[in-house]
Write a protein that holds these residues in place. Structure first.
Motif, PDB file in Angstrom:
ATOM      1  N   GLU A 169      32.677  38.821  29.300  1.00 42.94           N
ATOM      2  CA  GLU A 169      33.979  38.296  29.734  1.00 42.94           C
ATOM      3  C   GLU A 169      34.546  39.150  30.870  1.00 42.94           C
ATOM      4  OE1 GLU A 169      36.214  38.353  26.095  1.00 42.94           O
ATOM      5  OE2 GLU A 169      35.177  36.597  25.273  1.00 42.94           O
ATOM      6  N   ASN A 170      34.473  40.479  30.727  1.00 41.11           N
ATOM      7  CA  ASN A 170      34.979  41.382  31.771  1.00 41.11           C
ATOM      8  C   ASN A 170      34.201  41.206  33.070  1.00 41.11           C
ATOM      9  OD1 ASN A 170      36.809  42.423  29.938  1.00 41.11           O
ATOM     10  ND2 ASN A 170      35.584  44.232  29.480  1.00 41.11           N
ATOM     11  N   TRP A 171      32.867  41.141  32.952  1.00 40.17           N
ATOM     12  CA  TRP A 171      32.013  40.987  34.124  1.00 40.17           C
ATOM     13  C   TRP A 171      32.278  39.637  34.804  1.00 40.17           C
ATOM     14  CZ3 TRP A 171      28.036  37.368  34.881  1.00 40.17           C
ATOM     15  CH2 TRP A 171      27.274  37.570  36.039  1.00 40.17           C
ATOM     16  N   TYR A 172      32.314  38.577  34.016  1.00 43.15           N
ATOM     17  CA  TYR A 172      32.499  37.227  34.555  1.00 43.15           C
ATOM     18  C   TYR A 172      33.832  37.115  35.291  1.00 43.15           C
ATOM     19  CZ  TYR A 172      32.782  32.148  34.793  1.00 43.15           C
ATOM     20  OH  TYR A 172      32.907  30.862  35.248  1.00 43.15           O
ATOM     21  N   GLN A 173      34.886  37.682  34.716  1.00 46.80           N
ATOM     22  CA  GLN A 173      36.200  37.612  35.347  1.00 46.80           C
ATOM     23  C   GLN A 173      36.244  38.392  36.660  1.00 46.80           C
ATOM     24  OE1 GLN A 173      38.889  38.924  32.288  1.00 46.80           O
ATOM     25  NE2 GLN A 173      38.682  37.037  31.112  1.00 46.80           N
ATOM     26  N   SER A 174      35.384  39.399  36.797  1.00 49.25           N
ATOM     27  CA  SER A 174      35.375  40.209  38.016  1.00 49.25           C
ATOM     28  C   SER A 174      34.535  39.579  39.127  1.00 49.25           C
ATOM     29  CB  SER A 174      34.872  41.618  37.720  1.00 49.25           C
ATOM     30  OG  SER A 174      33.479  41.603  37.477  1.00 49.25           O
ATOM     31  N   GLN A 175      33.826  38.493  38.825  1.00 49.31           N
ATOM     32  CA  GLN A 175      32.940  37.855  39.810  1.00 49.31           C
ATOM     33  C   GLN A 175      33.703  36.968  40.761  1.00 49.31           C
ATOM     34  OE1 GLN A 175      29.460  38.667  39.969  1.00 49.31           O
ATOM     35  NE2 GLN A 175      30.477  40.205  38.724  1.00 49.31           N
ATOM     36  N   GLY A 200      31.179  29.858  31.888  1.00 50.25           N
ATOM     37  CA  GLY A 200      31.946  31.085  31.673  1.00 50.25           C
ATOM     38  C   GLY A 200      32.099  31.490  30.224  1.00 50.25           C
ATOM     39  N   THR A 201      31.134  31.116  29.394  1.00 51.88           N
ATOM     40  CA  THR A 201      31.212  31.481  27.983  1.00 51.88           C
ATOM     41  C   THR A 201      30.008  32.320  27.587  1.00 51.88           C
ATOM     42  OG1 THR A 201      30.057  29.475  27.285  1.00 51.88           O
ATOM     43  CG2 THR A 201      32.470  29.371  27.404  1.00 51.88           C
ATOM     44  N   THR A 250      27.070  31.455  33.218  1.00 53.44           N
ATOM     45  CA  THR A 250      28.010  31.601  34.331  1.00 53.44           C
ATOM     46  C   THR A 250      28.558  30.263  34.814  1.00 53.44           C
ATOM     47  OG1 THR A 250      26.202  31.577  35.934  1.00 53.44           O
ATOM     48  CG2 THR A 250      26.948  33.733  35.132  1.00 53.44           C
ATOM     49  N   SER A 298      35.901  47.923  24.734  1.00 48.46           N
ATOM     50  CA  SER A 298      35.278  46.698  24.227  1.00 48.46           C
ATOM     51  C   SER A 298      35.021  46.781  22.721  1.00 48.46           C
ATOM     52  CB  SER A 298      33.982  46.367  24.979  1.00 48.46           C
ATOM     53  OG  SER A 298      33.006  47.367  24.787  1.00 48.46           O
TER      54      SER A 298
END
Length: 139
Positions: free
Chosen positions: A133-139, A24-25, A21, A98
């Motif tokens: 990637e989807n989860w990280y972008q939503s954080q 972000g990768t 986190t 996905s």
């Protein structure tokens, strides 16, 4: 938080990725084969011990209209079991499309010189990366 272990849960196979986190990768780790239709708990335990994640993320599929799929209940059970066994926070992330996206990305790589056929295991692992990637972008 920094290390996140991500699961693309399936009744036959579960793709696993590890995410960071801070930068972000994420990277594909492996695909665990289910054992008699149940999660591969020895494999999951090994990965949690190896990566020592602060957070677990599980892909949750939804229909186009946002309603549950046939996998919703088994995935919710898996999330509850993860939390109960490892006492780690478990987040659910949208995993709609996905696997399709993973297959597309893998085919592009193959066309760029990779000769190996795209396997279901490769798709499962890359799906877990996309879920991160989807989860990280939503954080």
């Amino acid at each position: 938080m920094s290390t996140v272990l991500v699961f693309d849960f399936g009744l036959q196979r579960t793709g696993v990725a590890v995410g960071n986190t801070i930068v972000g990768t994420s990277s594909a780790v492996e695909t665990l084969q289910s054992i008699n239709g149940k999660p591969n708990w020895p494999g999951i335990t090994r990965l949690i011990e190896q990566w020592a994640p602060a957070q677990l993320v599980v892909g949750m599929p939804k229909q186009l209209d946002g309603t549950d799929t046939p996998l919703t209940a088994p995935i919710e059970k898996f999330c509850n079991q993860l939390n109960g066994r490892f006492n780690l926070p478990v987040a659910q992330a949208n995993e709609q499309f996905s696997s399709i996206e993973a297959g597309r990305r893998l085919k592009e790589v193959r066309q760029a010189g990779r000769k190996k056929k795209v396997s279901k295991e490769d798709v499962d692992q890359l799906s877990a990366v996309i879920i991160f990637e989807n989860w990280y972008q939503s954080q």
